[in-house]
Design a protein around this motif. Structure first.
Motif, short mmCIF file in Angstrom:
data_model
loop_
_atom_site.label_atom_id
_atom_site.label_comp_id
_atom_site.label_asym_id
_atom_site.label_seq_id
_atom_site.Cartn_x
_atom_site.Cartn_y
_atom_site.Cartn_z
N ILE A 178 0.87 -1.18 0.00
CA ILE A 178 0.00 0.00 0.00
C ILE A 178 0.90 1.23 0.00
O ILE A 178 1.87 1.30 0.76
N GLU A 179 0.57 2.18 -0.84
CA GLU A 179 1.35 3.41 -0.91
C GLU A 179 1.34 4.11 0.44
O GLU A 179 0.30 4.19 1.10
N PRO A 180 2.48 4.65 0.89
CA PRO A 180 2.55 5.34 2.18
C PRO A 180 1.54 6.48 2.32
O PRO A 180 0.99 6.70 3.39
N GLU A 181 1.26 7.18 1.21
CA GLU A 181 0.30 8.28 1.26
C GLU A 181 -1.11 7.78 1.59
O GLU A 181 -1.87 8.45 2.28
N ILE A 182 -1.44 6.61 1.08
CA ILE A 182 -2.76 6.03 1.35
C ILE A 182 -2.86 5.61 2.81
O ILE A 182 -3.89 5.82 3.46
N ILE A 183 -1.80 5.03 3.33
CA ILE A 183 -1.78 4.65 4.76
C ILE A 183 -1.97 5.90 5.62
O ILE A 183 -2.79 5.91 6.54
N ASP A 184 -1.23 6.95 5.31
CA ASP A 184 -1.34 8.19 6.09
C ASP A 184 -2.75 8.77 6.00
O ASP A 184 -3.33 9.17 7.02
N PHE A 185 -3.30 8.82 4.79
CA PHE A 185 -4.65 9.37 4.64
C PHE A 185 -5.67 8.53 5.41
O PHE A 185 -6.55 9.06 6.08
N SER A 186 -5.54 7.21 5.33
CA SER A 186 -6.53 6.35 5.99
C SER A 186 -6.48 6.46 7.50
O SER A 186 -7.49 6.27 8.16
N LEU A 187 -5.32 6.78 8.07
CA LEU A 187 -5.22 6.87 9.53
C LEU A 187 -5.29 8.30 10.07
O LEU A 187 -5.58 8.50 11.25
N PHE A 188 -5.00 9.29 9.21
CA PHE A 188 -4.94 10.66 9.70
C PHE A 188 -5.84 11.64 8.95
O PHE A 188 -6.08 12.74 9.42
N GLY A 189 -6.33 11.25 7.78
CA GLY A 189 -7.18 12.13 7.00
C GLY A 189 -6.44 13.39 6.58
O GLY A 189 -5.24 13.38 6.38
N GLY A 197 -13.64 9.61 10.10
CA GLY A 197 -13.45 8.40 9.29
C GLY A 197 -12.08 7.79 9.51
O GLY A 197 -11.93 6.57 9.61
N ALA A 198 -11.05 8.63 9.58
CA ALA A 198 -9.70 8.12 9.83
C ALA A 198 -9.62 7.49 11.22
O ALA A 198 -8.97 6.46 11.42
N ASN A 199 -10.29 8.10 12.19
CA ASN A 199 -10.32 7.53 13.54
C ASN A 199 -11.00 6.16 13.53
O ASN A 199 -10.57 5.23 14.21
N LYS A 200 -12.07 6.03 12.74
CA LYS A 200 -12.75 4.73 12.60
C LYS A 200 -11.83 3.71 11.95
O LYS A 200 -11.80 2.54 12.35
N ASN A 201 -11.08 4.13 10.93
CA ASN A 201 -10.14 3.21 10.29
C ASN A 201 -9.11 2.68 11.29
O ASN A 201 -8.81 1.49 11.31
N ALA A 202 -8.59 3.57 12.12
CA ALA A 202 -7.62 3.15 13.15
C ALA A 202 -8.27 2.16 14.10
O ALA A 202 -7.69 1.13 14.45
N MET A 203 -9.51 2.44 14.49
CA MET A 203 -10.24 1.53 15.39
C MET A 203 -10.37 0.15 14.76
O MET A 203 -10.14 -0.87 15.41
N LEU A 204 -10.72 0.10 13.48
CA LEU A 204 -10.87 -1.20 12.81
C LEU A 204 -9.55 -1.96 12.77
O LEU A 204 -9.52 -3.18 12.96
N LEU A 205 -8.45 -1.26 12.53
CA LEU A 205 -7.15 -1.93 12.49
C LEU A 205 -6.71 -2.41 13.87
O LEU A 205 -6.13 -3.49 14.00
N PHE A 206 -6.96 -1.62 14.90
CA PHE A 206 -6.55 -2.00 16.26
C PHE A 206 -7.41 -3.12 16.85
O PHE A 206 -7.04 -3.73 17.84
N THR A 207 -8.57 -3.37 16.27
CA THR A 207 -9.49 -4.36 16.85
C THR A 207 -9.76 -5.53 15.91
O THR A 207 -10.76 -6.23 16.06
N ILE A 208 -8.89 -5.77 14.95
CA ILE A 208 -9.08 -6.86 13.99
C ILE A 208 -9.35 -8.17 14.73
O ILE A 208 -8.67 -8.51 15.69
N GLY A 209 -10.38 -8.90 14.29
CA GLY A 209 -10.70 -10.20 14.85
C GLY A 209 -11.60 -10.16 16.07
O GLY A 209 -11.91 -11.20 16.65
N ASN A 210 -12.02 -8.99 16.48
CA ASN A 210 -12.85 -8.85 17.67
C ASN A 210 -14.26 -8.38 17.28
O ASN A 210 -14.43 -7.65 16.32
N GLN A 211 -15.24 -8.78 18.09
CA GLN A 211 -16.57 -8.22 17.98
C GLN A 211 -16.50 -6.89 18.72
O GLN A 211 -16.14 -6.86 19.90
N ILE A 212 -16.85 -5.80 18.05
CA ILE A 212 -16.72 -4.49 18.70
C ILE A 212 -18.04 -3.75 18.66
O ILE A 212 -18.91 -4.01 17.82
#
Length: 186
Positions: free
Chosen positions: A146-157, A165-180
């Motif tokens: 994944i391009e670094p710019e896309i990673i930055d945009f997805s986590l920081f907007g 939305g970026a905060n939600k993306n971080a939440m999804l990555l930090f909670t992978i595999g869990n019912q949240i």
């Protein structure tokens, strides 16, 4: 309990494009055949017999999103903690903070420390530093293309905007595999 005819009449009054009684009846029958439409009496009967199977996986994490509102966070967080205790729920609570201002970060951490001292439950905080570490980790992983710019945009907007939305993306990555359960701070 309404009859099919009464349901059809009700749907026709709603003004659907295809207002044909036959088309509506066929649609209701299709829902019934797929078990997507059940009668009120069957639902009540199932609930009273407790025959509805619950999902074996239950919510394991509560993610609370916040931005510059430590007072609201305190109230909502304490409410979730009390509810977890009252109903004997074992959940991890994680606060996902969008703020970039250190004064708010300090206030959030003080809220978490106070509630931890009061209720002795582990509370986690995920702020900008945590998201930076996650972004660095993803970028360093050579198997992730994944391009670094896309990673930055997805986590920081965009820096000039609130980035829920970026905060939600971080939440999804930090909670992978869990019912949240994801909630706002108020």
């Amino acid at each position: 309990c309404k009859s099919f005819d009464k349901h059809v009449d009700y749907i026709r009054r709603l003004g659907w494009q295809n207002n044909s009684k036959q088309v509506i009846l066929e649609g209701l029958n299709e829902l019934l055949n797929r078990n997507l439409l059940i009668s009120k009496s069957n639902l009540v009967n199932s609930l009273s017999k407790n025959t509805i199977k619950s999902n074996e996986r239950s919510v394991s994490k509560v993610a609370i999103h916040t931005l510059n509102q430590p007072e609201f966070l305190h109230v909502s967080l304490e409410s979730y903690i009390k509810n977890s205790i009252e109903f004997d729920r074992k959940v991890d609570i994680i606060v996902f903070d969008e703020t970039k201002e250190s004064i708010f970060v300090d206030k959030y951490k003080a809220v978490l420390q106070e509630l931890f001292r009061t209720y002795k439950l582990p509370l986690q905080y995920c702020g900008i530093k945590n998201k930076c570490a996650l972004a660095k980790s993803i970028k360093a992983n050579k198997s992730i293309e994944i391009e670094p710019e896309i990673i930055d945009f997805s986590l920081f907007g965009y820096p000039e905007y609130n980035n829920f939305g970026a905060n939600k993306n971080a939440m999804l990555l930090f909670t992978i595999g869990n019912q949240i359960m994801s909630v706002d701070d108020h």
